[in-house]
Design an enzyme around this catalytic site. Structure first.
Site, PDB file in Angstrom:
ATOM      1  N   ARG A  64       0.836  -1.201   0.000  1.00 40.26           N
ATOM      2  CA  ARG A  64       0.000   0.000   0.000  1.00 40.26           C
ATOM      3  C   ARG A  64       0.872   1.253   0.000  1.00 40.26           C
ATOM      4  O   ARG A  64       1.996   1.260   0.518  1.00 40.26           O
ATOM      5  CB  ARG A  64      -0.910   0.033   1.221  1.00 40.26           C
ATOM      6  CG  ARG A  64      -1.961  -1.072   1.265  1.00 40.26           C
ATOM      7  CD  ARG A  64      -2.858  -0.886   2.471  1.00 40.26           C
ATOM      8  NE  ARG A  64      -3.888  -1.926   2.557  1.00 40.26           N
ATOM      9  CZ  ARG A  64      -3.755  -3.045   3.246  1.00 40.26           C
ATOM     10  NH1 ARG A  64      -2.633  -3.277   3.908  1.00 40.26           N
ATOM     11  NH2 ARG A  64      -4.728  -3.941   3.278  1.00 40.26           N
ATOM     12  N   LYS A  79      -2.684   0.373   7.733  1.00 41.92           N
ATOM     13  CA  LYS A  79      -4.143   0.270   7.666  1.00 41.92           C
ATOM     14  C   LYS A  79      -4.699  -0.771   8.631  1.00 41.92           C
ATOM     15  O   LYS A  79      -5.677  -0.495   9.341  1.00 41.92           O
ATOM     16  CB  LYS A  79      -4.568  -0.067   6.235  1.00 41.92           C
ATOM     17  CG  LYS A  79      -6.082  -0.150   6.059  1.00 41.92           C
ATOM     18  CD  LYS A  79      -6.455  -0.399   4.608  1.00 41.92           C
ATOM     19  CE  LYS A  79      -7.973  -0.457   4.434  1.00 41.92           C
ATOM     20  NZ  LYS A  79      -8.361  -0.672   3.015  1.00 41.92           N
ATOM     21  N   HIS A  95      -3.182   1.761  -5.754  1.00 40.31           N
ATOM     22  CA  HIS A  95      -4.070   0.637  -5.486  1.00 40.31           C
ATOM     23  C   HIS A  95      -4.379  -0.145  -6.755  1.00 40.31           C
ATOM     24  O   HIS A  95      -4.633  -1.357  -6.701  1.00 40.31           O
ATOM     25  CB  HIS A  95      -5.373   1.116  -4.847  1.00 40.31           C
ATOM     26  CG  HIS A  95      -6.151   0.013  -4.196  1.00 40.31           C
ATOM     27  ND1 HIS A  95      -7.045  -0.764  -4.889  1.00 40.31           N
ATOM     28  CD2 HIS A  95      -6.137  -0.475  -2.926  1.00 40.31           C
ATOM     29  CE1 HIS A  95      -7.567  -1.671  -4.080  1.00 40.31           C
ATOM     30  NE2 HIS A  95      -7.041  -1.512  -2.887  1.00 40.31           N
ATOM     31  N   ARG A 130      -1.737  -2.623  -7.045  1.00 38.97           N
ATOM     32  CA  ARG A 130      -1.997  -3.677  -6.062  1.00 38.97           C
ATOM     33  C   ARG A 130      -3.037  -4.659  -6.593  1.00 38.97           C
ATOM     34  O   ARG A 130      -2.867  -5.881  -6.506  1.00 38.97           O
ATOM     35  CB  ARG A 130      -2.468  -2.998  -4.781  1.00 38.97           C
ATOM     36  CG  ARG A 130      -2.740  -3.874  -3.593  1.00 38.97           C
ATOM     37  CD  ARG A 130      -3.085  -2.965  -2.416  1.00 38.97           C
ATOM     38  NE  ARG A 130      -3.664  -3.688  -1.309  1.00 38.97           N
ATOM     39  CZ  ARG A 130      -2.970  -4.315  -0.393  1.00 38.97           C
ATOM     40  NH1 ARG A 130      -1.657  -4.329  -0.444  1.00 38.97           N
ATOM     41  NH2 ARG A 130      -3.566  -4.951   0.608  1.00 38.97           N
ATOM     42  N   HIS A 145      -4.200  -8.531   3.793  1.00 38.64           N
ATOM     43  CA  HIS A 145      -5.629  -8.363   4.037  1.00 38.64           C
ATOM     44  C   HIS A 145      -5.980  -8.969   5.393  1.00 38.64           C
ATOM     45  O   HIS A 145      -5.363  -9.942   5.831  1.00 38.64           O
ATOM     46  CB  HIS A 145      -6.453  -9.058   2.948  1.00 38.64           C
ATOM     47  CG  HIS A 145      -6.512  -8.278   1.679  1.00 38.64           C
ATOM     48  ND1 HIS A 145      -6.815  -8.852   0.457  1.00 38.64           N
ATOM     49  CD2 HIS A 145      -6.309  -6.956   1.416  1.00 38.64           C
ATOM     50  CE1 HIS A 145      -6.790  -7.925  -0.492  1.00 38.64           C
ATOM     51  NE2 HIS A 145      -6.489  -6.766   0.077  1.00 38.64           N
ATOM     52  N   TYR A 158     -11.169  -9.566  -5.961  1.00 42.39           N
ATOM     53  CA  TYR A 158     -10.374  -9.632  -7.189  1.00 42.39           C
ATOM     54  C   TYR A 158     -10.827 -10.762  -8.111  1.00 42.39           C
ATOM     55  O   TYR A 158     -10.400 -10.830  -9.266  1.00 42.39           O
ATOM     56  CB  TYR A 158      -8.890  -9.785  -6.847  1.00 42.39           C
ATOM     57  CG  TYR A 158      -8.362  -8.604  -6.081  1.00 42.39           C
ATOM     58  CD1 TYR A 158      -8.296  -7.345  -6.659  1.00 42.39           C
ATOM     59  CD2 TYR A 158      -7.951  -8.738  -4.757  1.00 42.39           C
ATOM     60  CE1 TYR A 158      -7.833  -6.251  -5.951  1.00 42.39           C
ATOM     61  CE2 TYR A 158      -7.490  -7.644  -4.036  1.00 42.39           C
ATOM     62  CZ  TYR A 158      -7.434  -6.410  -4.641  1.00 42.39           C
ATOM     63  OH  TYR A 158      -6.991  -5.328  -3.927  1.00 42.39           O
TER      64      TYR A 158
END
Length: 415
Positions: free
Chosen positions: A254, A279, A352, A355, A378, A387
């Site tokens: 990130r 995050k 992102h 990513r 995650h 995804y």
């Protein structure tokens, strides 16, 4: 006189006016990309600057229509329209820019001290203005609810009060607003507990609000490689930017984590990058590919400013401090543009997107979801499942054949 100004003169006037008003140079630079594109468009079509020609440019270049609802535009398209409107306002003799400010706070006297302390803590974290305003919005409504509920002290807040507020808010606001408020409430309740205002941490009481997830924006491998080649590595800024974007593309880190990396996070002896994500607070251990490692070494040895700051990636001009995630977003956006890769409406173009592209590429290589989830840090595999929406490689294998329309009635006629 202003009606006779050329677009070049208007751009110079607007730019100087913004600098005089204290607008950050980064923001003016972002607007300048649209200004340059407009200038080139007018020259190519042998046109003079006017309101009609300016909005024709927005439509032809970016598919932004004059009557389009501004609130529904993408952030980058809002900025493009602002850039053009600033020139139009200048040509009409109006103020070219009104700086965004914090929303007004309307807190009841009993909650002023803790709420303002909370906001000052949030502001010290260098959060975006929109995030702080989201917090203010939530606090204003929470203060109103507490007052109507006859809660005279912050310490009287209970789980029932928190749940009652969220239910009250849900009855009058839409889902995205409730989602934002729930995020602000969890942070607020943790802060109040940690600072002794309430006896327990009630943040788990606030349920997660899930909105419909959009389809992730992904780029093909050849597009990403074309973007990486576009960096000018004969300049110090280009060397730094290339190293940062390469980390995002190869490792899916990130933007907030790349900007927060310190020297202690790079373990050269083990060829790993180890850090705690900003995050999620989840520890991450990632391999250090040779090309990423070489790019970092070149930046550190050849161009990194001499500074006692422990962060790896710094500004190239004084004061030499760490970059913020918004700067990296602009770097990636500029790289895509320099590579001639256009962002169609609805297609994101920041870190992102790199990513998401990495996650999709890993899915195509049959890498299991739990592994991808671990690489991307995650909190659970449900987040990674988004995804699957763009995993065309596997979706094609399960696609069903569309039956013919023979014998179907359409408009009263059998075909």
């Amino acid at each position: 006189m202003k009606e006779q100004m050329s677009v070049t003169e208007l751009i110079q006037t607007v730019s100087q006016s913004m600098k005089g008003d204290g607008i950050k140079q980064d923001y003016i630079t972002q607007l300048s990309y649209t200004w340059k594109a407009l200038e080139q468009y007018l020259i190519a079509h042998d046109l003079v600057f006017s309101k009609e020609n300016a909005f024709t440019f927005l439509k032809d270049k970016y598919d932004i229509h004059a009557d389009q609802n501004f609130a529904k535009l993408r952030p980058i398209d809002k900025r493009r329209k602002r850039a053009v409107c600033a020139l139009l306002h200048c040509a009409d003799g109006k103020s070219v820019y009104r700086e965004k400010t914090y929303w007004p706070c309307s807190f009841h006297d009993a909650y002023v001290l803790p709420f303002y302390e909370f906001l000052n803590e949030r502001k010290s974290q260098d959060l975006a203005l929109s995030t702080i305003n989201r917090d203010i919005y939530t606090l204003n409504h929470f203060s109103k609810y507490l007052q109507e509920s006859r809660i005279s002290k912050i310490s009287d807040i209970s789980p029932a009060i928190v749940q009652g507020f969220m239910k009250w808010l849900a009855e009058q606001k839409n889902l995205p607003t409730l989602k934002s408020a729930s995020a602000s409430m969890r942070v607020l309740l943790r802060y109040l507990y940690q600072n002794g205002y309430i006896p327990e941490d009630y943040s788990p009481v606030v349920l997660s609000v899930r909105c419909r997830k959009v389809v992730p924006s992904v780029y093909q491998t050849d597009e990403i490689e074309k973007m990486l080649v576009s960096f000018n590595q004969s300049s110090a800024v280009g060397i730094r930017n290339y190293a940062m974007v390469l980390m995002a593309a190869r490792l899916g880190i990130r933007a907030s984590d790349i900007c927060a990396l310190e020297f202690k996070n790079i373990h050269w002896e083990r060829n790993t990058i180890e850090f705690v994500t900003v995050k999620t607070g989840k520890p991450a251990v990632l391999p250090l590919p040779a090309d990423v490692g070489n790019a970092i070494i070149r930046y550190i040895k050849d161009v990194r400013p001499s500074s006692e700051d422990h962060h790896i990636f710094l500004r190239m001009q004084a004061p030499f401090k760490k970059l913020n995630p918004a700067s990296l977003h602009m770097i990636v956006t500029n790289a895509f543009r320099d590579a001639g890769i256009t962002a169609r409406p609805g297609r994101c173009h920041g870190p992102h997107a790199l990513r998401a592209s990495l996650a999709t590429s890993m899915l195509e290589k049959e890498i299991p979801l739990p592994v991808i989830s671990e690489v991307l840090s995650h909190s659970d595999t449900d987040t990674t499942k988004m995804y699957l929406k763009v995993d065309m490689h596997h979706l094609r294998k399960i696609a069903l054949e569309v039956p013919g329309l023979t014998g179907v009635w359409m408009g009263g006629v059998r075909i």
